[in-house]
Design an enzyme around this catalytic site. Sequence first.
Site, PDB file in Angstrom:
ATOM      1  N   ASP A 163       1.845   3.859   3.155  1.00  0.00           N
ATOM      2  CA  ASP A 163       0.758   4.644   2.580  1.00  0.00           C
ATOM      3  C   ASP A 163       1.343   5.740   1.701  1.00  0.00           C
ATOM      4  OD1 ASP A 163      -1.822   5.375   1.972  1.00  0.00           O
ATOM      5  OD2 ASP A 163      -2.274   6.294   3.899  1.00  0.00           O
TER       6      ASP A 163
ATOM      7  N   ASP B  17       1.979   9.417  -5.790  1.00  0.00           N
ATOM      8  CA  ASP B  17       1.991  10.872  -5.654  1.00  0.00           C
ATOM      9  C   ASP B  17       2.199  11.333  -4.218  1.00  0.00           C
ATOM     10  OD1 ASP B  17      -0.462   9.721  -5.176  1.00  0.00           O
ATOM     11  OD2 ASP B  17      -1.650  11.274  -6.159  1.00  0.00           O
TER      12      ASP B  17
ATOM     13  N   HIS C 205       0.851  -1.197   0.000  1.00  0.00           N
ATOM     14  CA  HIS C 205       0.000   0.000   0.000  1.00  0.00           C
ATOM     15  C   HIS C 205       0.882   1.241   0.000  1.00  0.00           C
ATOM     16  CE1 HIS C 205      -4.120   1.696   1.007  1.00  0.00           C
ATOM     17  NE2 HIS C 205      -3.333   2.766   1.015  1.00  0.00           N
TER      18      HIS C 205
ATOM     19  N   HIS D  62       1.226   4.982  -2.253  1.00  0.00           N
ATOM     20  CA  HIS D  62       0.741   5.899  -3.283  1.00  0.00           C
ATOM     21  C   HIS D  62       1.911   6.633  -3.924  1.00  0.00           C
ATOM     22  CE1 HIS D  62      -3.628   5.723  -2.280  1.00  0.00           C
ATOM     23  NE2 HIS D  62      -3.149   5.355  -1.094  1.00  0.00           N
TER      24      HIS D  62
ATOM     25  N   GLU E 200     -11.068   3.063   7.089  1.00  0.00           N
ATOM     26  CA  GLU E 200      -9.958   3.944   7.455  1.00  0.00           C
ATOM     27  C   GLU E 200     -10.422   5.043   8.393  1.00  0.00           C
ATOM     28  OE1 GLU E 200      -6.467   6.637   5.273  1.00  0.00           O
ATOM     29  OE2 GLU E 200      -8.102   5.827   4.070  1.00  0.00           O
TER      30      GLU E 200
ATOM     31  N   HIS F  55      -9.847   0.833  -0.375  1.00  0.00           N
ATOM     32  CA  HIS F  55      -9.681   1.618   0.848  1.00  0.00           C
ATOM     33  C   HIS F  55     -11.004   1.564   1.621  1.00  0.00           C
ATOM     34  CE1 HIS F  55      -6.199   3.426  -1.152  1.00  0.00           C
ATOM     35  NE2 HIS F  55      -5.906   4.102  -0.047  1.00  0.00           N
TER      36      HIS F  55
END
Length: 332
Positions: A278, A16, A12, A14, A200, A197
């Site tokens: 993350d 960006d 997991h 990202h 959360e 997702h």
Amino acid sequence: MDINKLPKIELHCHLDGSLRVETVIELAKKEGVVLDSYEYNHVKKLLTVGESCSSLDEYLEKFDLPNMVLQTRENLKRAAFELLEDASKENIKYIEVRFAPIFHIKKGLELEEIIESVIEGISDAEKLYDIKGNVIISCIRGLGLEHVYDSIEAGSKFLGKGVVAIDLAATEKEDFVYEYVDAMKLAKEKGFRVTIHAGETGFGKNVRDSINLLGAERIGHGVFIYNDKEAYDLVKNLGVTLEMCPKSNIDTKAVNMYSDHPIYNYHKDGIKVNISTDNRTVSNITLNEETKNVLNIFNITLEEYKEIYINNVQASFCDDKTKEKLIEYINY
């Protein structure tokens, strides 16, 4: 236990949210993105949340600048390459990089070009470093269904060629899943694996619905399954892996501190968990640091870590040959 020597798997992460600060400075200047200052500490502050961050929505604001500079094939390719380069230095042997192609069309790139550029960056890094990567296509809740179908169509052309899965991300509202049932059904028919997702920001029920209605094989975060027994039992009994990112959850105020995080209680109760960052830059964390924090705070033994690692290999969306190689790393 030497954390850096441990082989790791990140499921997991990202793209960006994991850019080098130096790269953002360079690309912002090149692309004409006007900032009050291009000084390192100023730009890092624009990219990283502080302790004052109060919610997931506030956390997500930190993606604005990265996506301003990731609007060309060259920049996307570079970002993907650098992420794998950085990951390889932490002895990460396999990483699944997720990003939302829809965020990168502002200067005219087509979705297919965007996806291909990220795959190329990953491929270039694989040639230089002992790491394997794949792409997860994220779709953004709240942007409307059209981009979901467009992303599925564009991503499907790269299945088996670097793309492995589909994801739903961004702001989480209760009962979000119903809008996406048909889209995720189509994605599965085309051959996408599915991770969502969910759970959360307080809604354990969303985890249950993501599994039952969207066919989720893994769950991003899943922190709040403890407040929905049906979701908890479903995750446990089906062996659904939770992609857990403790520092991010502290940042978004899902939990107050590491010791409050349910990751180890879940593991002890037979729930499969993965330790991930993350967003390396937004949360100002590396996987080495995250792993060290989790292992030290919960006194996790090497044998327990090996069990988690092997579970993560099995939960990964890579091919069987890659899985066999990943298992070899832990049997040193």
